[in-house]
Scaffold this motif. Structure first.
Motif, PDB file in Angstrom:
ATOM      1  N   ARG A 143       0.828  -1.212   0.000  1.00  0.00           N
ATOM      2  CA  ARG A 143       0.000   0.000   0.000  1.00  0.00           C
ATOM      3  C   ARG A 143       0.862   1.262   0.000  1.00  0.00           C
ATOM      4  N   ARG A 144       1.995   1.207   0.700  1.00  0.00           N
ATOM      5  CA  ARG A 144       2.904   2.369   0.687  1.00  0.00           C
ATOM      6  C   ARG A 144       3.461   2.590  -0.718  1.00  0.00           C
ATOM      7  N   GLU A 145       3.820   1.510  -1.380  1.00  0.00           N
ATOM      8  CA  GLU A 145       4.370   1.643  -2.732  1.00  0.00           C
ATOM      9  C   GLU A 145       3.309   2.178  -3.693  1.00  0.00           C
ATOM     10  N   LEU A 146       2.068   1.712  -3.533  1.00  0.00           N
ATOM     11  CA  LEU A 146       1.008   2.208  -4.403  1.00  0.00           C
ATOM     12  C   LEU A 146       0.710   3.679  -4.110  1.00  0.00           C
ATOM     13  N   ALA A 147       0.826   4.069  -2.837  1.00  0.00           N
ATOM     14  CA  ALA A 147       0.622   5.478  -2.474  1.00  0.00           C
ATOM     15  C   ALA A 147       1.700   6.361  -3.097  1.00  0.00           C
ATOM     16  N   GLU A 148       2.943   5.864  -3.110  1.00  0.00           N
ATOM     17  CA  GLU A 148       4.013   6.633  -3.753  1.00  0.00           C
ATOM     18  C   GLU A 148       3.779   6.726  -5.257  1.00  0.00           C
ATOM     19  N   ALA A 149       3.311   5.620  -5.856  1.00  0.00           N
ATOM     20  CA  ALA A 149       2.989   5.647  -7.282  1.00  0.00           C
ATOM     21  C   ALA A 149       1.905   6.678  -7.574  1.00  0.00           C
ATOM     22  N   GLU A 150       0.925   6.775  -6.686  1.00  0.00           N
ATOM     23  CA  GLU A 150      -0.154   7.751  -6.844  1.00  0.00           C
ATOM     24  C   GLU A 150       0.391   9.177  -6.769  1.00  0.00           C
ATOM     25  N   GLU A 151       1.356   9.424  -5.890  1.00  0.00           N
ATOM     26  CA  GLU A 151       1.968  10.753  -5.788  1.00  0.00           C
ATOM     27  C   GLU A 151       2.641  11.144  -7.108  1.00  0.00           C
ATOM     28  N   HIS A 152       3.387  10.204  -7.685  1.00  0.00           N
ATOM     29  CA  HIS A 152       4.055  10.498  -8.964  1.00  0.00           C
ATOM     30  C   HIS A 152       3.025  10.710 -10.070  1.00  0.00           C
ATOM     31  N   CYS A 153       1.960   9.910 -10.058  1.00  0.00           N
ATOM     32  CA  CYS A 153       0.934  10.046 -11.091  1.00  0.00           C
ATOM     33  C   CYS A 153       0.227  11.396 -10.983  1.00  0.00           C
ATOM     34  N   THR A 154      -0.073  11.827  -9.762  1.00  0.00           N
ATOM     35  CA  THR A 154      -0.716  13.129  -9.555  1.00  0.00           C
ATOM     36  C   THR A 154       0.183  14.251 -10.061  1.00  0.00           C
ATOM     37  N   TRP A 155       1.485  14.147  -9.782  1.00  0.00           N
ATOM     38  CA  TRP A 155       2.435  15.151 -10.266  1.00  0.00           C
ATOM     39  C   TRP A 155       2.446  15.177 -11.792  1.00  0.00           C
ATOM     40  N   LEU A 156       2.473  14.006 -12.398  1.00  0.00           N
ATOM     41  CA  LEU A 156       2.505  13.926 -13.861  1.00  0.00           C
ATOM     42  C   LEU A 156       1.226  14.479 -14.481  1.00  0.00           C
ATOM     43  N   GLU A 157       0.084  14.185 -13.875  1.00  0.00           N
ATOM     44  CA  GLU A 157      -1.180  14.691 -14.419  1.00  0.00           C
ATOM     45  C   GLU A 157      -1.258  16.207 -14.320  1.00  0.00           C
ATOM     46  N   GLU A 158      -0.574  16.768 -13.344  1.00  0.00           N
ATOM     47  CA  GLU A 158      -0.562  18.230 -13.199  1.00  0.00           C
ATOM     48  C   GLU A 158       0.448  18.886 -14.129  1.00  0.00           C
ATOM     49  N   HIS A 159       1.626  18.268 -14.266  1.00  0.00           N
ATOM     50  CA  HIS A 159       2.700  18.917 -15.016  1.00  0.00           C
ATOM     51  C   HIS A 159       2.900  18.366 -16.434  1.00  0.00           C
ATOM     52  N   ARG A 160       2.645  17.052 -16.631  1.00  0.00           N
ATOM     53  CA  ARG A 160       2.868  16.465 -17.959  1.00  0.00           C
ATOM     54  C   ARG A 160       1.726  15.512 -18.336  1.00  0.00           C
TER      55      ARG A 160
END
Length: 399
Positions: A235-252
């Protein structure tokens, strides 16, 4: 395993990702030499096809990246040695001798294979109670980032991510993540004319990190027999993946990797194959030749068809049971209206031939033909559609 350090050496201990130049030997339980990094293969031996080993004292020490392509016993020894250090490690069971890495020394690979062949001719199938002796000749500490005097510009970031992708392709996710996280940490520090390229590398690295983490977490979250610690880590790894995905959806948001990562997370979190299919189709539209997108899209399509089939079967079963009740329990004046309503629902439902056979819906349709002329017409129409669609799904049946 027992460790003995004859000479610790000098300078700093090698950090992970350091380049370590070292020679090493493996001695058997009787003290005989089994393998040496100084070995060269020459022609003229009696066994192994006329090949033999000769130690070359002038041979340069092989270079390894600590924590990536270092043989396990050497990794353990290097943690206790510094430049110029010498140490030994005695192991109850020795892991297989290291193979050549892509782009590495092919002669070393041949030499290791020859050593194993020669040991087998002596009746040694497994290397037990052996001693590994390492001589650490040189240590090059890993690059610290843009502030490091050895920094060579944007090419460092490109090479770092390229190496990470190579490791990921070989299934070495942990090593790949270390390098990808360095790219994410360093890229924002790059300024000037290289800033735009650094931003691209940052986004690509984030997409790869998220993909690796979500791919590791997904199968664990689907299992029902894992420990709470393992589940929490996933769950921690999936939460980190979600953080990167949110950043990408905002910036790229335009990157195919952004869509690919969101699709993977949707499947890992909620088994949302329909949502994942939408994002993957968009990613394929932008990058039609992306192999990773193509593989994931094929997998999601298979799962989506399975999910649609399950939903279709459940609906057909519900309609079948409702038709039975309507014929048996409804008042005569309301029976035909209820049956017609259910038949129209069935007519709009996509049904595979497997579902038709498993649910016996055809038997119920034949019984419903007695309800009235309109019901008979609909039943014949639905049965005809089932037959036509079965030919499309099983074209061999027409022969």
């Amino acid at each position: 395993q027992l460790q003995k350090i004859q000479d610790e050496g000098y300078g700093k201990f090698p950090e992970p990702l350091s380049e370590v130049f070292l020679h090493w030997r493996v001695f058997g339980p009787d003290g005989g030499l089994i393998h040496s990094s100084r070995y060269t293969v020459s022609v003229g031996g009696e066994g192994a096809g006329g090949l033999k080993h000769v130690e070359d004292d002038d041979k340069e020490a092989p270079c390894y990246v600590l924590g990536e392509n270092t043989w396990e016993p050497l990794t353990l020894l290097c943690k206790s040695l510094r430049q110029g250090g010498v140490g030994e490690l005695r192991m109850r069971r020795l892991p297989p001798l290291p193979k050549q890495e892509e782009g590495g020394d092919s002669n070393a690979d041949v030499s290791a294979k020859l050593s194993m062949m020669m040991n087998k001719t002596k009746g040694i199938e497994e290397l037990r109670h052996c001693t590994v002796r390492a001589e650490l000749e040189r240590v090059v500490q890993p690059l610290a980032g843009p502030e490091d005097p050895r920094w060579e510009g944007i090419s460092v970031l490109v090479q770092e991510r390229f190496r990470a992708e190579q490791l990921a392709d070989r299934g070495e996710d942990a090593a790949a993540l270390v390098r990808l996280r360095r790219v994410v940490r360093w890229a924002p520090q790059v300024s000037g004319t290289d800033a735009a390229v650094a931003a691209n590398e940052n986004a690509a690295a984030r997409a790869s990190i998220g993909w690796l983490l979500a791919s590791r977490a997904a199968p664990i979250l689907d299992l029902g027999n894992v420990t709470s610690d393992v589940l929490a880590a996933a769950r921690r790894e999936l939460a980190e993946a979600e953080e990167h995905c949110t950043w990408l959806e905002e910036h790229r948001p335009e990157l195919p990797g952004t869509r690919l990562l969101r699709a993977k997370i949707l499947v890992a979190q909620d088994d949302d194959f329909a949502g994942a299919h939408h994002h993957l189709c968009e990613a394929q539209r932008v990058a039609p030749d992306d192999k990773r997108v193509q593989r994931e899209l094929r997998r999601v399509k298979i799962e989506l068809r399975k999910e649609e089939e399950r939903q279709s079967r459940a609906k057909v079963l519900e309609i079948r049971d409702s038709l039975k009740r309507a014929r048996a329990e409804s008042a005569a004046d309301a029976r035909e209206e209820v049956v017609l309503s259910l038949l129209r629902q069935l007519d709009q439902t996509k049904v595979s031939w497997e579902t038709v056979m498993e649910t016996y819906i055809g038997v119920e349709l034949k019984s419903c033909q007695e309800v009235g002329e309109e019901a008979k017409r609909l039943c014949i129409q639905i049965l005809g559609r089932f037959k036509d669609e079965s030919k499309e799904q099983r074209p061999m049946w027409e022969t």
